[in-house]
Design an enzyme around this catalytic site. Structure first.
Site, PDB file in Angstrom:
ATOM      1  N   ASP A 113       4.406   4.369  -0.252  1.00 29.01           N
ATOM      2  CA  ASP A 113       5.195   3.611  -0.631  1.00 29.01           C
ATOM      3  C   ASP A 113       6.745   3.252  -0.198  1.00 29.01           C
ATOM      4  O   ASP A 113       7.255   4.430   0.304  1.00 29.01           O
ATOM      5  CB  ASP A 113       5.214   3.430  -2.218  1.00 29.01           C
ATOM      6  CG  ASP A 113       4.108   2.761  -2.789  1.00 29.01           C
ATOM      7  OD1 ASP A 113       3.113   2.567  -1.936  1.00 29.01           O
ATOM      8  OD2 ASP A 113       3.893   2.847  -3.937  1.00 29.01           O
TER       9      ASP A 113
ATOM     10  N   HIS B 150       5.065   9.476  -0.874  1.00 31.23           N
ATOM     11  CA  HIS B 150       6.552   8.843  -0.649  1.00 31.23           C
ATOM     12  C   HIS B 150       6.864   9.534   0.744  1.00 31.23           C
ATOM     13  O   HIS B 150       8.162  10.063   0.449  1.00 31.23           O
ATOM     14  CB  HIS B 150       7.289   8.841  -1.723  1.00 31.23           C
ATOM     15  CG  HIS B 150       7.115   7.971  -2.764  1.00 31.23           C
ATOM     16  ND1 HIS B 150       5.851   8.316  -3.823  1.00 31.23           N
ATOM     17  CD2 HIS B 150       7.150   6.516  -3.075  1.00 31.23           C
ATOM     18  CE1 HIS B 150       5.804   7.313  -4.790  1.00 31.23           C
ATOM     19  NE2 HIS B 150       6.490   6.269  -4.346  1.00 31.23           N
TER      20      HIS B 150
HETATM   21 ZN   LIG Z   1       7.997   1.980  -4.728  1.00 36.58          ZN
END
Ligand SMILES: [Zn+2]
Length: 239
Positions: free
Chosen positions: A56, A202
């Site tokens: 993300d 991430h």
């Molecule tokens: Zn995000």
């Protein structure tokens, strides 16, 4: 019962109902498996040991090292990018597309999509889809809500546009904390993975922990017979 007592009871009942409604809405807004309109996917169960890595946010300055790592490990992932990130780093978005990895929509401004107007949500979705297309991406674009939050307008607009919401079934950094070591992240994923798992990481912000974790996760899960697919691949084959 005196009038005052009755009034107090009514107020208490009202507060209780209001609180219950808010609790229901709160749980609904973060549900990974249910939304009021359209389709939401948090895993894609299959019998072929196929799973998906999803990254993300971004693109950020870490795009190249992430792509290099994926290429070194010979796997593809799905990048849920933000419109603002694509505008700031259009060449990185193009690099992701050109590398054959999949791209999804993670909103334009990475704002919680709750208590926002219909027009605002429409713009967040459309603007980012258009930026993704301009980066050269031609496959199906899925949507992942920032912070996993969605309630009324977002699912409604996505369903109108036939866009599927993609959540996740594993989020090691949330469970373990963003300062978890590569070994801890890897152990968590290896111990909890299932057929069809969608894993959220991430590396755009946390490459020092996530990329070495992939060095452990990918060879180990490949050895166990798992195949790493993109979200469009998983969805088209098993949904
Ligand atoms: Zn995000």
């Amino acid at each position: 019962m005196t009038k005052t007592r009755k009034r107090i009871l009514k107020i208490l009942l009202f507060i209780l109902i209001l609180f219950s409604c808010l609790l229901i809405l709160f749980n609904l807004s973060k549900s990974r498996t249910f939304q009021l309109f359209g389709e939401v996917v948090s895993s894609v169960p299959n019998n072929d040991k196929k799973i998906a890595l999803t990254f993300d946010d971004g693109p950020t300055e870490n795009t190249s090292i992430i792509l290099d790592k994926l290429s070194e490990l010979n796997i593809k992932a799905t990048f849920f990018l933000c419109g603002t990130g694509i505008e700031q780093r259009p060449d990185d978005a193009k690099l992701i597309v050109a590398s054959g990895n999949a791209v999804g929509n993670h909103s334009y401004s990475h704002t919680r999509m709750i208590a926002k107007s219909y027009g605002f949500i429409k713009q967040e979705v459309d603007k980012t889809n258009s930026l993704i297309s301009k980066s050269g991406y031609t496959d199906t674009i899925f949507f992942r809500p920032p912070y996993g939050k969605k309630l009324f307008f977002l699912p409604y607009y996505l369903s109108k546009k036939d866009i599927v919401t993609v959540m996740w079934s594993m989020e090691p950094e949330t469970v373990l904390g963003f300062d978890a070591t590569a070994e801890e992240i890897a152990r968590y994923v290896i111990d909890n993975v299932k057929n069809g798992s969608i894993i959220l990481l991430h590396p755009m912000y946390n490459p020092d922990n996530v990329l070495p974790a992939l060095d452990i996760i990918v060879p180990e899960l490949k050895k166990q017979g798992y195949t790493f697919c993109t979200i469009p691949q998983l969805y088209k084959e098993y949904k």
